[in-house]
Design a protein around this motif. Sequence first.
Motif, PDB file in Angstrom:
ATOM      1  N   ASP A 111       6.353   3.083   5.533  1.00 47.97           N
ATOM      2  CA  ASP A 111       7.203   2.203   4.728  1.00 47.97           C
ATOM      3  C   ASP A 111       6.493   1.842   3.425  1.00 47.97           C
ATOM      4  OD1 ASP A 111       5.899  -0.621   4.869  1.00 47.97           O
ATOM      5  OD2 ASP A 111       5.969  -0.015   6.960  1.00 47.97           O
ATOM      6  N   ALA A 112       7.284   1.383   2.468  1.00 51.79           N
ATOM      7  CA  ALA A 112       6.776   1.162   1.113  1.00 51.79           C
ATOM      8  C   ALA A 112       5.637   0.149   1.071  1.00 51.79           C
ATOM      9  CB  ALA A 112       7.915   0.718   0.200  1.00 51.79           C
ATOM     10  N   ASN A 113       5.728  -0.916   1.867  1.00 50.39           N
ATOM     11  CA  ASN A 113       4.687  -1.935   1.846  1.00 50.39           C
ATOM     12  C   ASN A 113       3.356  -1.398   2.337  1.00 50.39           C
ATOM     13  OD1 ASN A 113       6.370  -3.953   0.844  1.00 50.39           O
ATOM     14  ND2 ASN A 113       7.001  -4.621   2.887  1.00 50.39           N
ATOM     15  N   LYS A 114       3.407  -0.605   3.398  1.00 46.33           N
ATOM     16  CA  LYS A 114       2.172  -0.028   3.914  1.00 46.33           C
ATOM     17  C   LYS A 114       1.585   0.947   2.906  1.00 46.33           C
ATOM     18  CE  LYS A 114       0.130   2.609   7.709  1.00 46.33           C
ATOM     19  NZ  LYS A 114       0.340   3.255   9.037  1.00 46.33           N
ATOM     20  N   MET A 115       2.448   1.764   2.295  1.00 45.31           N
ATOM     21  CA  MET A 115       1.962   2.734   1.319  1.00 45.31           C
ATOM     22  C   MET A 115       1.321   2.028   0.133  1.00 45.31           C
ATOM     23  SD  MET A 115       1.711   5.974   1.128  1.00 45.31           S
ATOM     24  CE  MET A 115       1.256   7.232  -0.057  1.00 45.31           C
ATOM     25  N   GLN A 116       1.928   0.955  -0.308  1.00 48.75           N
ATOM     26  CA  GLN A 116       1.383   0.206  -1.430  1.00 48.75           C
ATOM     27  C   GLN A 116       0.005  -0.353  -1.087  1.00 48.75           C
ATOM     28  OE1 GLN A 116       2.759  -3.916  -2.884  1.00 48.75           O
ATOM     29  NE2 GLN A 116       3.886  -2.482  -4.174  1.00 48.75           N
ATOM     30  N   SER A 117      -0.137  -0.880   0.119  1.00 50.25           N
ATOM     31  CA  SER A 117      -1.430  -1.421   0.539  1.00 50.25           C
ATOM     32  C   SER A 117      -2.492  -0.334   0.579  1.00 50.25           C
ATOM     33  CB  SER A 117      -1.300  -2.084   1.916  1.00 50.25           C
ATOM     34  OG  SER A 117      -0.437  -3.197   1.863  1.00 50.25           O
ATOM     35  N   LEU A 118      -2.105   0.839   1.083  1.00 48.15           N
ATOM     36  CA  LEU A 118      -3.057   1.941   1.150  1.00 48.15           C
ATOM     37  C   LEU A 118      -3.481   2.388  -0.239  1.00 48.15           C
ATOM     38  CD1 LEU A 118      -1.409   4.090   3.977  1.00 48.15           C
ATOM     39  CD2 LEU A 118      -3.570   2.809   4.123  1.00 48.15           C
ATOM     40  N   VAL A 119      -2.527   2.454  -1.152  1.00 53.54           N
ATOM     41  CA  VAL A 119      -2.828   2.864  -2.523  1.00 53.54           C
ATOM     42  C   VAL A 119      -3.782   1.881  -3.175  1.00 53.54           C
ATOM     43  CG1 VAL A 119      -1.860   3.184  -4.827  1.00 53.54           C
ATOM     44  CG2 VAL A 119      -0.712   4.170  -2.848  1.00 53.54           C
ATOM     45  N   MET A 120      -3.522   0.601  -2.997  1.00 53.86           N
ATOM     46  CA  MET A 120      -4.377  -0.418  -3.596  1.00 53.86           C
ATOM     47  C   MET A 120      -5.786  -0.353  -3.038  1.00 53.86           C
ATOM     48  SD  MET A 120      -1.644  -3.581  -3.723  1.00 53.86           S
ATOM     49  CE  MET A 120      -2.878  -4.778  -4.221  1.00 53.86           C
ATOM     50  N   ALA A 121      -5.895  -0.118  -1.730  1.00 57.37           N
ATOM     51  CA  ALA A 121      -7.213  -0.063  -1.104  1.00 57.37           C
ATOM     52  C   ALA A 121      -7.991   1.177  -1.511  1.00 57.37           C
ATOM     53  CB  ALA A 121      -7.064  -0.112   0.420  1.00 57.37           C
ATOM     54  N   THR A 122      -7.275   2.266  -1.751  1.00 57.67           N
ATOM     55  CA  THR A 122      -7.930   3.554  -2.006  1.00 57.67           C
ATOM     56  C   THR A 122      -8.052   3.870  -3.486  1.00 57.67           C
ATOM     57  OG1 THR A 122      -6.862   4.344   0.014  1.00 57.67           O
ATOM     58  CG2 THR A 122      -7.935   5.992  -1.361  1.00 57.67           C
ATOM     59  N   GLY A 123      -7.079   3.439  -4.280  1.00 56.43           N
ATOM     60  CA  GLY A 123      -7.015   3.917  -5.659  1.00 56.43           C
ATOM     61  C   GLY A 123      -7.229   2.898  -6.741  1.00 56.43           C
ATOM     62  N   VAL A 124      -7.447   1.613  -6.370  1.00 54.63           N
ATOM     63  CA  VAL A 124      -7.622   0.573  -7.386  1.00 54.63           C
ATOM     64  C   VAL A 124      -9.021  -0.023  -7.286  1.00 54.63           C
ATOM     65  CG1 VAL A 124      -6.792  -1.678  -8.204  1.00 54.63           C
ATOM     66  CG2 VAL A 124      -5.166   0.036  -7.372  1.00 54.63           C
ATOM     67  N   ALA A 125      -9.717  -0.059  -8.411  1.00 53.50           N
ATOM     68  CA  ALA A 125     -11.059  -0.648  -8.482  1.00 53.50           C
ATOM     69  C   ALA A 125     -10.937  -2.068  -9.026  1.00 53.50           C
ATOM     70  CB  ALA A 125     -11.958   0.191  -9.377  1.00 53.50           C
ATOM     71  N   LYS A 126     -11.503  -3.037  -8.326  1.00 50.18           N
ATOM     72  CA  LYS A 126     -11.364  -4.440  -8.736  1.00 50.18           C
ATOM     73  C   LYS A 126     -12.321  -4.821  -9.861  1.00 50.18           C
ATOM     74  CE  LYS A 126      -9.780  -5.905  -4.164  1.00 50.18           C
ATOM     75  NZ  LYS A 126     -10.017  -6.810  -3.014  1.00 50.18           N
ATOM     76  N   ASP A 127     -13.406  -4.091  -9.984  1.00 49.29           N
ATOM     77  CA  ASP A 127     -14.381  -4.431 -11.013  1.00 49.29           C
ATOM     78  C   ASP A 127     -15.086  -3.165 -11.466  1.00 49.29           C
ATOM     79  OD1 ASP A 127     -16.169  -3.839  -8.920  1.00 49.29           O
ATOM     80  OD2 ASP A 127     -16.293  -5.942  -8.330  1.00 49.29           O
ATOM     81  N   GLY A 128     -16.116  -3.337 -12.266  1.00 41.27           N
ATOM     82  CA  GLY A 128     -16.840  -2.193 -12.797  1.00 41.27           C
ATOM     83  C   GLY A 128     -16.240  -1.709 -14.098  1.00 41.27           C
TER      84      GLY A 128
END
Length: 325
Positions: A111-128
């Motif tokens: 589902d879209a919510n799970k996919m979004q969470s996975l994308v954020m965890a895998t593809g988004v850097a919070k700092d650096g």
Amino acid sequence: MRLSGASYMGATNDKDALALKLFSKIVSFRSALSAIAMAFALPACAQVAPKPVQAANDADPALWVVKDKDTTIYLFGTIHVLKPGMTWFDEAVKTAFDRSQQVVLELVMPDANKMQSLVMATGVAKDGPTLTEQLPADKRAAYAKAVTDLGLPANAFDRFRPWLAATNLSIAPLSKLGYDSENGPEHVITAAAKAAGKPVIGLETAEQQLGYFGGLSQKAQLQFLGTTIDELPELETTMATMVDEWAKGDPEALAREMNDSLKDSPEVAKVLLVDRNARWAEWVANRMKSPGTVFVAVGAGHLAGQDSVQAQLAKLGVKAERVRY
């Protein structure tokens, strides 16, 4: 929607949401400029009726079969997005589908919510360092133009990891060229399977697929992004060529096109293509131990070239034969 505290160097929250929504619509892979795009599934699993076609354009994409006395497995190569008007789900392909009790895709989308969470965890850097800062100086102007051509601010992807930016930049423009996942084989096959009551399973999970990208070295990710930026001006021609080769059932030409795109990224080729082909070949070989008929549909890049699923099957002593039609 906020990106768990991540910001895009001054971009508004609305722009943050737009950037991530863009990815959730086009995610996976897989990039029309390389075998990677053919390798990963777009979210074509939504049960929406295909758009009406304007004119028929007959296609005869390649199909293979592996069989013994009580088991038959069809191998069909897909292109994840197509323009309307191409007829391919007929003749031998439709016959193979109709004969099958089970459908196997690369991925059944969560589902879209799970996919979004996975994308954020895998593809988004919070700092650096921002993505722009990580790019070689001679790539930055072209990168900024590619992002703004999508209607986003130049820094919209600056918190994205390079692989996520690359997949966005290479797939998003296809909609402007008339390509749509609703016309793609995964969508059509999934809808047909649902209508016929056929079970649909995935060879991989979303966690696995995103993990392959996320597990690439930083050097490989930046090479992937750099190659994507360089090849974007040729996107329309490249995609049209690949679709034409697919429609004609010419996997060798398709392999040459894809191999050219991967020649500078051996790590990407190994992780996203070769290793996965080997695992899928093992799945097919093991499935041959159980009776029944199965229709397997994966990106056409996996069924072309010297490291194809068929080549990996041959190493296991399993022969795949081309279905002529």
